[in-house]
Scaffold this active site. Structure first.
Site, PDB file in Angstrom:
ATOM      1  N   GLU A   4       0.905  -1.253   0.008  1.00  0.00           N
ATOM      2  CA  GLU A   4      -0.039   0.082   0.127  1.00  0.00           C
ATOM      3  C   GLU A   4       0.772   1.155   0.004  1.00  0.00           C
ATOM      4  OE1 GLU A   4      -0.077   2.081   2.695  1.00  0.00           O
ATOM      5  OE2 GLU A   4       1.139   0.973   4.086  1.00  0.00           O
ATOM      6  N   ASN A  13       9.295   4.951   0.403  1.00  0.00           N
ATOM      7  CA  ASN A  13       9.273   5.919   1.487  1.00  0.00           C
ATOM      8  C   ASN A  13      10.563   6.463   2.012  1.00  0.00           C
ATOM      9  OD1 ASN A  13       6.551   5.774   1.889  1.00  0.00           O
ATOM     10  ND2 ASN A  13       6.647   4.137   3.460  1.00  0.00           N
ATOM     11  N   GLY A  68      12.294  21.377   7.969  1.00  0.00           N
ATOM     12  CA  GLY A  68      11.707  21.251   9.300  1.00  0.00           C
ATOM     13  C   GLY A  68      12.558  20.595  10.188  1.00  0.00           C
ATOM     14  N   GLY A 107       8.305  11.993  10.278  1.00  0.00           N
ATOM     15  CA  GLY A 107       7.646  11.323  11.388  1.00  0.00           C
ATOM     16  C   GLY A 107       6.690  10.506  10.861  1.00  0.00           C
ATOM     17  N   CYS A 164       5.371   5.577   9.365  1.00  0.00           N
ATOM     18  CA  CYS A 164       5.855   4.699   8.150  1.00  0.00           C
ATOM     19  C   CYS A 164       7.276   5.197   8.001  1.00  0.00           C
ATOM     20  CB  CYS A 164       5.019   5.047   6.813  1.00  0.00           C
ATOM     21  SG  CYS A 164       3.461   4.088   6.973  1.00  0.00           S
ATOM     22  N   LYS A 185       9.994   4.122  10.596  1.00  0.00           N
ATOM     23  CA  LYS A 185      10.204   2.945  10.635  1.00  0.00           C
ATOM     24  C   LYS A 185      10.680   2.138   9.202  1.00  0.00           C
ATOM     25  CE  LYS A 185       6.486   0.249   9.823  1.00  0.00           C
ATOM     26  NZ  LYS A 185       7.115  -1.149   9.024  1.00  0.00           N
TER      27      LYS A 185
END
Length: 432
Positions: free
Chosen positions: A149, A206, A251, A255, A258, A261
């Site tokens: 996903e 990611n 920034g 966080g 996802c 990790k």
């Protein structure tokens, strides 16, 4: 199509509701009786726009039901999707215990030719272990696939209904055909790959987005030293089609549930196969160190945090969600408290008390119901998340003699306007 989703967390509930909306008969399966009881009443234990309405609608049509009974959920399922959590183990790698437990429980009830899809984020090679676990517990012929996903919290229903692509990892054409048919209503490009490629694709996506955030933060750090302005740099590089304007978020680091990790797991996985000397390990380290280093820098500007009242605005890790996992606030607030500061926080949705309780320090932190309440008596305000309620607030009007410092952790505000109002403005990589 008869479909079962195992795991009723964020991914599982959204997936079940959306697939049911396409006319499939969907069963949501979880061993947590309390969670299932609430889902039957269309109550979701997290905030996601549009989800409760969709759940209620699909349960009323009869297309979606929830149960804790494996036999009931699996016996007639043509496709079973595993969407359980894969938290990081102590060594940083993905902890697959919940995936494996699901496989053990579903195996005795499988129908002939059923397809077991792993939607959870798992490292390459997981399907080999899955085949072994199921094969030891059933004699029926079954198939395996990986369909990762790519949802964003706060827009998960929309992302599921209108994905950029659907990635299907399998080894047999019949499996590809069945899963393509299942996803046909999405009208999205289908990328057919090997299972290992599908699993790596999720980590790669990611890790790349986390890399962009880390990269622009590193450039912002250089700007602090040389007089350049990070917002001007973003404006200058974004028109380059090779680079683009998306995902430049200077920034406090990335966080959420996802990115931290998955980067950590990819780094650990790379070490486990002898490829530890790579950028993923460094990206993880830079993100872990970023908030402590920035707060130390701000501490010097403010002449210490001790005995100062700090208004911390934004507790969730991003707007439009109540998820506080790996949010900046969960790192910022403990550091401020440990330095002797008093914290008054605000968030439109997230609840600090429900997420985390700090022993011995909690008396110095109070979550307020409004921004005005959080600012009351504060000397420093820190905007951590770009909630519309926060960036649309008139801080110039709210300025008091006591409130001096304005820390803009996401560079969302006009420095000159705030300076004109009497604040000492501190952004990231900004020279204005």
């Amino acid at each position: 199509m008869n479909l079962t989703i195992i795991g009723t967390g964020f991914v599982g509930v959204v997936t079940a509701a959306v697939y049911a909306s396409f006319g499939n008969e969907v069963i949501g399966l979880d061993i947590d009786e309390d969670k299932v009881a609430k889902l039957k009443k269309s109550k979701v234990p997290f905030y996601e726009p549009g989800l409760e309405e969709l759940l209620k609608e699909q349960q009323q049509t009869g297309n979606l039901v929830f149960t804790t009974d494996y036999q009931e959920a699996i016996k007639n399922a043509e496709v079973i999707m595993i969407a359980v959590g894969t938290p990081s183990a102590p060594d940083g790698q993905a902890d697959l215990r919940y995936v494996f437990a699901s496989l053990e429980s579903l195996a005795p009830h499988l129908a002939e030719e059923a397809i077991v899809v792993i939607k959870s984020t798992v490292p390459p090679g997981t399907l080999e272990k899955a085949r072994e676990i199921i094969g030891q517990r059933t004699k029926v012929k079954f198939h395996l696939a990986s369909v990762p996903e790519f949802l964003k919290e706060g827009s998960a229903v929309e992302d599921t209904l209108h994905p950029d692509r659907v990635v299907i990892g399998a080894t047999h054409e019949t499996v590809f055909a069945k899963l393509e048919k299942l996803h046909q209503p999405l009208k999205a490009p289908v990328v057919k790959v090997k299972p290992e490629s599908a699993q790596m694709a999720k980590y790669a996506a990611n890790a790349y987005l986390a890399t962009r955030i880390t990269f622009i933060n590193q450039i912002a750090d250089l700007c602090e030293k040389n007089g350049a302005d990070i917002e001007e740099i973003v404006a200058a590089i974004s028109p380059d089609q090779r680079i683009g304007a998306h995902y430049w978020y200077p920034g406090f680091g990335y966080g959420g549930s996802c990115f931290p990790k998955d980067v950590k797991e990819l780094a650990a996985y790379s070490r486990s196969i002898g490829e530890g000397d790579n950028m993923f390990n460094k990206i993880n380290d830079l993100n872990e160190d970023r908030i402590p280093r920035l707060l130390e820098s701000f501490e010097g500007e403010l002449d210490g945090w001790k005995d100062k009242t700090v208004a911390v605005l934004g507790l969730s890790f991003k707007p439009n969600t109540d998820d506080m996992r790996e949010s900046p606030a969960t790192k910022v607030i403990p550091i401020l408290l440990s330095k002797g500061a008093k914290v008054q926080s605000y968030d439109p949705l997230a609840n600090w008390q429900e997420f985390h309780r700090l022993e011995n320090l909690e008396n110095n932190h109070q979550q307020m119901k409004t921004i005005e309440d959080a600012l009351q008596g504060a000397e420093v305000m820190m905007s951590l998340v770009e909630w519309p309620q926060i960036i649309g607030f008139d801080f110039a009007q709210a300025k008091t003699n006591q409130l001096k410092w304005f820390i803009d952790a996401r560079n969302q505000f006009d420095p000159e306007a705030l300076k004109k109002a009497g604040y000492h403005y501190l952004g990231l990589g900004r020279t204005s």
